[in-house]
Write a protein that holds these residues in place. Structure first.
Motif, mmCIF file in Angstrom:
data_model
loop_
_atom_site.group_PDB
_atom_site.id
_atom_site.type_symbol
_atom_site.label_atom_id
_atom_site.label_comp_id
_atom_site.label_asym_id
_atom_site.label_seq_id
_atom_site.Cartn_x
_atom_site.Cartn_y
_atom_site.Cartn_z
ATOM 1 N N CYS A 32 0.827 -1.207 0.000
ATOM 2 C CA CYS A 32 0.000 0.000 0.000
ATOM 3 C C CYS A 32 0.866 1.264 0.000
ATOM 4 C CB CYS A 32 -0.916 0.025 1.218
ATOM 5 S SG CYS A 32 -1.956 -1.434 1.393
ATOM 6 N N ARG A 33 1.969 1.208 0.753
ATOM 7 C CA ARG A 33 2.857 2.361 0.901
ATOM 8 C C ARG A 33 3.387 2.850 -0.433
ATOM 9 N NH1 ARG A 33 7.970 0.782 3.032
ATOM 10 N NH2 ARG A 33 6.746 -0.372 4.535
ATOM 11 N N CYS A 35 2.045 3.450 -3.142
ATOM 12 C CA CYS A 35 1.180 4.468 -3.765
ATOM 13 C C CYS A 35 0.591 5.448 -2.753
ATOM 14 C CB CYS A 35 0.022 3.819 -4.516
ATOM 15 S SG CYS A 35 0.531 2.874 -5.966
ATOM 16 N N HIS A 36 0.242 4.948 -1.560
ATOM 17 C CA HIS A 36 -0.447 5.775 -0.571
ATOM 18 C C HIS A 36 0.491 6.440 0.417
ATOM 19 C CE1 HIS A 36 -4.424 4.583 -1.942
ATOM 20 N NE2 HIS A 36 -3.921 3.371 -2.106
ATOM 21 N N GLY A 40 0.142 5.564 5.053
ATOM 22 C CA GLY A 40 -1.063 5.898 4.299
ATOM 23 C C GLY A 40 -1.404 7.372 4.321
ATOM 24 N N PRO A 43 0.027 10.144 -0.152
ATOM 25 C CA PRO A 43 -0.085 9.524 -1.485
ATOM 26 C C PRO A 43 0.876 10.155 -2.492
ATOM 27 C CG PRO A 43 -2.245 10.044 -0.594
ATOM 28 C CD PRO A 43 -1.237 10.681 0.316
ATOM 29 N N TYR A 48 -4.804 9.835 -5.512
ATOM 30 C CA TYR A 48 -4.797 8.681 -4.613
ATOM 31 C C TYR A 48 -5.250 9.127 -3.223
ATOM 32 C CZ TYR A 48 -1.846 6.370 -8.138
ATOM 33 O OH TYR A 48 -1.344 5.824 -9.281
ATOM 34 N N LYS A 50 -5.800 9.331 0.910
ATOM 35 C CA LYS A 50 -5.074 9.061 2.146
ATOM 36 C C LYS A 50 -5.805 7.932 2.852
ATOM 37 C CE LYS A 50 -3.214 13.632 2.871
ATOM 38 N NZ LYS A 50 -3.154 14.795 3.759
ATOM 39 N N TYR A 98 -4.345 1.288 9.291
ATOM 40 C CA TYR A 98 -4.613 2.594 8.691
ATOM 41 C C TYR A 98 -5.672 3.371 9.464
ATOM 42 C CZ TYR A 98 -1.559 1.474 4.848
ATOM 43 O OH TYR A 98 -0.458 1.155 4.100
#
Length: 101
Positions: A32-33, A35-36, A40, A43, A48, A50, A98
């Motif tokens: 996930c990291r 892109c976000h 989180g 982004p 994208y 949060k 998250y």
């Protein structure tokens, strides 16, 4: 004297922080990291979202919908590819993490 007071203030502040603020990232968080962003919260593109602080039930529902091909809009193809290998337990762990950020 001033240093001693400052130490007490810092130690008190650390002692009252909620445990979720220092929660350890789950194993799949790196996926996930990318892109976000870290935790989180940052982004890599404005489009994208949060993930930090997001509602846990929403995160679980959204990630499962991407994984199961039920969500088709926006970045669905990218998210489906990312979520494809996630188990329900992975999704719960990510949502816990998250939502607590």
């Amino acid at each position: 004297m001033m240093i001693s007071v400052m130490k007490r203030v810092v130690l008190t502040a650390v002692a009252v922080l909620p445990l979720t603020a220092i929660a350890e990232a789950p194993a799949k968080e790196a996926l996930c990291r990318s892109c976000h962003g870290k935790a989180g919260a940052a982004p890599i593109m404005p489009a994208y979202p949060k993930l930090a602080g997001q509602n846990k039930a929403y995160l679980v529902s959204a990630i499962k919908a991407y994984r199961d091909g039920e969500r088709k809009t926006g970045m669905a193809a990218v998210m489906a590819a990312s979520a494809m290998g996630l188990t329900d337990a992975d999704i719960e762990a990510l949502a816990d993490y998250y939502s607590s950020q």
